[in-house]
Design an enzyme around this catalytic site. Structure first.
Site, short mmCIF file in Angstrom:
data_model
loop_
_atom_site.label_atom_id
_atom_site.label_comp_id
_atom_site.label_asym_id
_atom_site.label_seq_id
_atom_site.Cartn_x
_atom_site.Cartn_y
_atom_site.Cartn_z
N THR A 24 -23.49 69.12 36.96
CA THR A 24 -23.29 69.92 35.74
C THR A 24 -23.75 71.36 35.90
OG1 THR A 24 -23.57 67.96 34.38
CG2 THR A 24 -23.92 70.05 33.27
N ASP A 68 -19.20 65.70 41.50
CA ASP A 68 -19.99 65.15 40.41
C ASP A 68 -20.85 64.08 41.09
OD1 ASP A 68 -20.72 63.14 38.40
OD2 ASP A 68 -19.39 64.21 37.05
N SER A 69 -22.14 64.05 40.81
CA SER A 69 -23.02 63.18 41.60
C SER A 69 -22.75 61.69 41.37
CB SER A 69 -24.48 63.50 41.36
OG SER A 69 -24.94 62.95 40.16
N SER A 70 -21.95 61.34 40.36
CA SER A 70 -21.57 59.92 40.23
C SER A 70 -20.65 59.50 41.37
CB SER A 70 -20.90 59.67 38.88
OG SER A 70 -21.86 59.86 37.87
N THR A 100 -27.44 65.32 37.84
CA THR A 100 -28.60 64.52 37.44
C THR A 100 -28.34 63.01 37.51
OG1 THR A 100 -27.94 64.64 35.12
CG2 THR A 100 -29.49 66.31 35.89
N ASP A 101 -27.07 62.61 37.41
CA ASP A 101 -26.78 61.17 37.30
C ASP A 101 -27.39 60.35 38.44
OD1 ASP A 101 -25.37 61.67 35.02
OD2 ASP A 101 -23.38 61.37 35.89
N GLN A 287 -37.61 44.76 35.99
CA GLN A 287 -36.81 45.52 35.01
C GLN A 287 -37.70 46.36 34.11
OE1 GLN A 287 -34.31 42.81 32.77
NE2 GLN A 287 -33.66 41.78 34.64
N CYS A 288 -39.02 46.08 34.13
CA CYS A 288 -39.93 46.85 33.27
C CYS A 288 -40.00 48.28 33.75
CB CYS A 288 -41.33 46.26 33.30
SG CYS A 288 -41.49 44.80 32.32
N1 ASP Z 1 -22.16 63.89 35.88
C1 ASP Z 1 -23.04 64.97 36.27
C2 ASP Z 1 -23.48 64.74 37.70
O1 ASP Z 1 -24.31 63.93 37.93
C3 ASP Z 1 -24.21 65.05 35.37
C4 ASP Z 1 -25.20 66.12 35.70
O2 ASP Z 1 -25.12 66.86 36.63
O3 ASP Z 1 -26.16 66.24 34.94
O4 ASP Z 1 -22.97 65.39 38.59
#
Ligand code: ASP
Length: 350
Positions: A24, A68-70, A100-101, A287-288
């Protein structure tokens, strides 16, 4: 020394390499479908003219494909490792701008991959693109630059892989993405922050890793044939059996209840036992959000211990997956892999 054990003599000077992967931070709206998409900057530094005031030499490189990091893949981690290895001796610190993902996965992966690291590798990103007026990109990036160039009494203040986000520096392999809307996207539930920025950047020296160092090297291997099973009431035999019978499966992360507990039904224990007997490494991660795995507390934990499941203590799932991928690819002895999984090797558990 101040109250955090911070010695006097913290300076910011030197050379920093910025590695841009996408996310992002640098995305733009595509007007055709109104979706945020990665944008290929020529030089992100052009967006921050004020960094010229810092006494730093900065160079900017991008991954061969901006993502996109996904969409991150193991090859992207290897490319990051190659860039850092090639430039290791020429720079005082490294910043990785990343979505961030999956930032916590990538930071964990690099923490295991980079061996004898003695320089800061700081992941950062943003919840709003840099082009937006209220973007958090500027604060995150500029403070990350200061951290990546910080020296305490002549040596790098930070000598590990971290995430800097929204005023906190966290150990990379302890961090989790916990928030998708507000700016406080990351937390480190089982380890305190390494630094906090406000008027000053306060480093919590007692929390930083300073290990005896050998020669820096990068261990590139990651074993992809691992799986994660999250337990839930009603989980059925066919589902668990299918996953554990995947051809060539090498490792399984079991996301268990509470302090590392799983159903003690005989079908469940026997599927896990068969897999372990066939050479699959099974790692117990709770999972905690907080606390430790203890396979010796309840009957529902003890049966896992008895069949040879390895306790992950208080490791995050993100760190557990990348640690397992790393060890399965770089070590050949199964006993050694299990021993290292149970131990703290890069500050990721305990
Ligand atoms: N979908 C974005 C990514 O991980 C989200 C982000 O950067 O915050 O690339």
């Amino acid at each position: 020394m101040n109250a955090n054990g911070q010695p006097s003599g913290v300076t910011h000077k030197g050379k920093v390499l910025i590695i841009y992967t996408g996310g992002t931070f640098g995305m733009v709206y595509d007007t055709s479908d109104n979706l945020l998409k990665p944008y290929d900057f020529q030089n992100i530094v052009d967006y921050f003219p004020e960094i010229k005031k810092l006494n730093l030499e900065i160079r900017f490189v991008s991954l061969s494909k901006i993502i996109d990091s996904s969409n991150i893949e193991l090859e992207n981690w290897q490319e990051l490792g190659e860039i850092i290895e090639k430039n290791y001796h020429d720079y005082d610190g490294f910043i990785i701008i990343h979505g961030t993902d999956t930032m916590a996965y990538s930071a964990s992966a690099l923490s295991f991959m980079l061996t004898n690291l003695a320089k800061p590798v700081i992941f950062t990103g943003a919840q709003l693109p840099v082009s937006e007026l209220r973007s958090d990109a500027r604060d995150n990036f500029i403070t990350a630059l200061e951290i990546a160039s910080s020296k305490t009494e002549g040596t790098a203040t930070v000598q590990e892989v971290c995430i800097y986000f929204n005023n906190f520096l966290l150990r990379g392999n302890r961090a989790k993405k916990v928030e998708s809307a507000h700016f406080d996207a990351f937390e480190s539930p089982n380890y305190p922050p390494l630094a906090q920025s406000g008027i000053n950047i306060d480093y919590f020296y007692n929390n930083l890793v300073i290990r005896p160092k050998g020669e820096f090297k990068v261990l590139y291997g990651f074993e992809a044939r691992v799986a994660v099973v999250k337990l839930y009431p009603g989980i059925n035999e066919i589902y668990v059996k299918h996953i554990l019978q995947l051809p060539h499966l090498k490792g399984l992360i079991l996301e268990t209840f509470g302090s590392g507990n799983a159903p003690s039904f005989s079908w469940f224990t026997s599927i896990i036992k068969n897999a372990i007997d066939n050479g699959v490494v099974v790692y117990n991660v709770s999972q905690c959000y907080k606390g430790h795995v203890n396979q010796n507390r309840y009957e529902t934990g003890r049966h896992l211990l008895e069949v040879g499941v390895v306790s992950g203590d208080n490791i995050t799932t993100e760190a557990a997956i990348t640690k397992m991928m790393h060890l399965l690819a770089n070590e050949s002895d199964l006993m050694k892999i299990k021993t290292l999984l149970a131990q703290n090797i890069k500050g990721e558990l305990g």
